[in-house]
Design a protein around this motif. Structure first.
Motif, PDB file in Angstrom:
ATOM      1  N   UNK A  56      16.220   4.515  85.612  1.00  0.00           N
ATOM      2  CA  UNK A  56      15.109   4.250  86.392  1.00  0.00           C
ATOM      3  C   UNK A  56      15.293   2.248  87.083  1.00  0.00           C
ATOM      4  N   UNK A  57      16.833   1.948  86.545  1.00  0.00           N
ATOM      5  CA  UNK A  57      17.626   1.168  87.431  1.00  0.00           C
ATOM      6  C   UNK A  57      18.000   1.741  88.827  1.00  0.00           C
ATOM      7  N   UNK A  58      18.844   2.351  88.232  1.00  0.00           N
ATOM      8  CA  UNK A  58      19.608   3.126  89.448  1.00  0.00           C
ATOM      9  C   UNK A  58      18.706   3.898  90.660  1.00  0.00           C
ATOM     10  N   UNK A  59      18.087   4.101  89.796  1.00  0.00           N
ATOM     11  CA  UNK A  59      16.647   4.893  91.097  1.00  0.00           C
ATOM     12  C   UNK A  59      15.707   4.352  92.020  1.00  0.00           C
ATOM     13  N   UNK A  60      16.057   3.045  91.422  1.00  0.00           N
ATOM     14  CA  UNK A  60      15.318   1.856  92.125  1.00  0.00           C
ATOM     15  C   UNK A  60      16.144   1.079  92.775  1.00  0.00           C
ATOM     16  N   UNK A  61      17.556   1.456  93.426  1.00  0.00           N
ATOM     17  CA  UNK A  61      18.070   1.273  93.471  1.00  0.00           C
ATOM     18  C   UNK A  61      18.955  -0.659  93.314  1.00  0.00           C
ATOM     19  N   UNK A  62      19.123  -0.295  92.539  1.00  0.00           N
ATOM     20  CA  UNK A  62      20.560  -1.028  91.500  1.00  0.00           C
ATOM     21  C   UNK A  62      21.184  -0.552  91.281  1.00  0.00           C
ATOM     22  N   UNK A  92       9.917   8.023  69.951  1.00  0.00           N
ATOM     23  CA  UNK A  92      11.379   8.748  70.817  1.00  0.00           C
ATOM     24  C   UNK A  92      10.926   8.702  71.880  1.00  0.00           C
ATOM     25  N   UNK A  93      12.536   9.016  72.314  1.00  0.00           N
ATOM     26  CA  UNK A  93      12.373   8.865  74.054  1.00  0.00           C
ATOM     27  C   UNK A  93      11.759   9.581  74.746  1.00  0.00           C
ATOM     28  N   UNK A  94      12.019  11.204  74.318  1.00  0.00           N
ATOM     29  CA  UNK A  94      11.380  12.332  74.696  1.00  0.00           C
ATOM     30  C   UNK A  94       9.730  13.062  74.097  1.00  0.00           C
ATOM     31  N   UNK A  95       9.366  11.920  73.594  1.00  0.00           N
ATOM     32  CA  UNK A  95       7.531  12.039  73.164  1.00  0.00           C
ATOM     33  C   UNK A  95       7.145  11.204  73.543  1.00  0.00           C
ATOM     34  N   UNK A  96       5.530  11.295  73.501  1.00  0.00           N
ATOM     35  CA  UNK A  96       4.273  11.065  74.431  1.00  0.00           C
ATOM     36  C   UNK A  96       4.284   9.858  75.197  1.00  0.00           C
ATOM     37  N   UNK A  97       5.158  10.980  76.439  1.00  0.00           N
ATOM     38  CA  UNK A  97       5.642   9.566  77.756  1.00  0.00           C
ATOM     39  C   UNK A  97       6.642   8.991  77.800  1.00  0.00           C
ATOM     40  N   UNK A  98       7.536   8.981  76.713  1.00  0.00           N
ATOM     41  CA  UNK A  98       8.659   8.454  76.458  1.00  0.00           C
ATOM     42  C   UNK A  98       9.852   8.306  77.626  1.00  0.00           C
ATOM     43  N   UNK A  99      10.132   9.245  78.435  1.00  0.00           N
ATOM     44  CA  UNK A  99      10.817   9.366  79.453  1.00  0.00           C
ATOM     45  C   UNK A  99      10.478   8.923  80.678  1.00  0.00           C
ATOM     46  N   UNK A 100       9.297   8.516  80.828  1.00  0.00           N
ATOM     47  CA  UNK A 100       8.513   7.969  81.935  1.00  0.00           C
ATOM     48  C   UNK A 100       8.543   6.411  81.883  1.00  0.00           C
ATOM     49  N   UNK A 101       8.380   5.785  80.660  1.00  0.00           N
ATOM     50  CA  UNK A 101       8.524   4.880  80.422  1.00  0.00           C
ATOM     51  C   UNK A 101       8.917   3.787  80.344  1.00  0.00           C
ATOM     52  N   UNK A 102      10.427   4.179  79.811  1.00  0.00           N
ATOM     53  CA  UNK A 102      12.213   3.967  80.330  1.00  0.00           C
ATOM     54  C   UNK A 102      12.225   4.303  81.214  1.00  0.00           C
ATOM     55  N   UNK A 103      12.245   4.856  81.984  1.00  0.00           N
ATOM     56  CA  UNK A 103      12.484   4.642  83.036  1.00  0.00           C
ATOM     57  C   UNK A 103      11.918   3.684  83.793  1.00  0.00           C
ATOM     58  N   UNK A 104      10.560   3.818  83.918  1.00  0.00           N
ATOM     59  CA  UNK A 104       9.864   2.760  84.379  1.00  0.00           C
ATOM     60  C   UNK A 104       9.906   1.097  84.113  1.00  0.00           C
ATOM     61  N   UNK A 105      10.423   1.004  82.831  1.00  0.00           N
ATOM     62  CA  UNK A 105      11.764  -0.005  82.155  1.00  0.00           C
ATOM     63  C   UNK A 105      12.537  -0.113  83.561  1.00  0.00           C
ATOM     64  N   UNK A 106      12.749   0.799  83.562  1.00  0.00           N
ATOM     65  CA  UNK A 106      14.684   0.367  84.547  1.00  0.00           C
ATOM     66  C   UNK A 106      13.841  -0.320  85.534  1.00  0.00           C
ATOM     67  N   UNK A 107      12.652   0.687  86.444  1.00  0.00           N
ATOM     68  CA  UNK A 107      12.542  -0.085  87.610  1.00  0.00           C
ATOM     69  C   UNK A 107      11.774  -0.766  87.848  1.00  0.00           C
ATOM     70  N   UNK A 108      11.456  -2.216  86.648  1.00  0.00           N
ATOM     71  CA  UNK A 108      10.966  -3.004  86.338  1.00  0.00           C
ATOM     72  C   UNK A 108      12.323  -4.407  86.649  1.00  0.00           C
ATOM     73  N   UNK A 109      13.460  -3.548  85.701  1.00  0.00           N
ATOM     74  CA  UNK A 109      14.150  -4.693  86.013  1.00  0.00           C
ATOM     75  C   UNK A 109      14.980  -4.538  87.557  1.00  0.00           C
TER      76      UNK A 109
END
Ligand SMILES: Cc1cc2nc3c(=O)[nH]c(=O)nc-3n(C[C@H](O)[C@H](O)[C@H](O)COP(=O)(O)O)c2cc1C
Length: 144
Positions: free
Chosen positions: A25-31, A122-139
Motif C-alpha cells: 500500500x505504501x509503495x502503490x502510493x508513491x513512498x 486474518x490478512x486474507x479474510x474479511x477485506x483484510x487485503x484492502x484494509x492493510x493496503x489502505x493503512x499503507x496508503x494512510x502512511x
C-alpha cells in the motif's frame, strides 16, 4: 520520496502477511517501504534513517510478542520523535498488541500517528487485503 520501515513480530505468519500488504500500500502510493522481521532489528542503526515506522505484533496470552517489547526499548533509544507512525497485528479474540504498540509509539516515542491501529483476524479474510493496503496508503499520504 518518503521512506517507511515496517517491522513485524509473528509466530504463525499472519502478522507478517499484514506487514507485506501494508508495504504494498505504501509503495502503490508513491513512498518507499522496507519490511523487516523484528529478530533482524538488533541495534539503533537498524532503525535509523526512515521517515515513517509501522510496528506490528500478533497477540499471544493477552500481550505483544517479546521481540516487539524489546524493540520498542530500542526505538526509544533511537529517538523517533515526530516521525510518522502506525501499528498493526493479527489476533484471535482480544487483540491487545496493536493498541499497546500504538499507545507506546504515541506517548513514549512521541510519534505523529495515523488514526488508530490496524487489527485483523486474518490478512486474507474479511477485506483484510484492502484494509492493510489502505493503512499503507494512510502512511504514504501522511508522508506527503
Ligand atoms: C497459544 C495462543 C495464545 C493466543 N492468545 C491470544 C490472545 O490472548 N488474544 C488474542 O486476540 N488472540 C490470541 N491468539 C490468537 C493469535 O493472535 C492469532 O492466531 C494470530 O493470527 C496469530 O498471528 P501470527 O500468525 O502473526 O502469529 C492466541 C493463539 C495461540 C496459539
Amino acid at each position: 520520496m518518503g521512506k517507511a520501515l515496517i517491522v513485524y513480530a509473528s509466530r504463525a505468519g499472519e502478522t507478517k502477511k499484514i506487514a507485506e500488504l501494508i508495504g504494498e500500500g505504501i509503495r502503490i502510493h508513491g513512498a518507499e517501504a522496507s519490511v523487516a522481521n523484528v529478530s533482524d532489528i538488533k541495534k539503533v542503526e537498524d532503525l535509523s534513517g526512515f521517515d515513517a515506522y509501522v510496528f506490528g505484533s500478533a497477540t499471544y496470552h493477552g500481550e505483544m510478542m517479546q521481540g516487539m517489547k524489546t524493540m520498542l526499548f530500542l526505538a526509544e533509544k533511537t529517538g523517533l520523535d515526530g516521525k510518522v507512525g502506525g501499528s498493526f497485528g493479527a489476533y484471535g479474540w482480544s487483540g491487545e498488541a496493536p493498541g499497546r504498540i500504538f499507545d507506546t509509539m504515541k506517548n513514549v516515542l512521541k510519534m505523529d500517528m495515523v488514526s488508530g491501529p490496524l487489527m485483523l483476524k486474518s490478512a486474507l479474510l474479511g477485506g483484510g487485503i484492502e484494509m492493510a493496503q489502505g493503512y499503507g496508503k494512510d502512511i504514504a499520504k501522511k508522508l506527503g
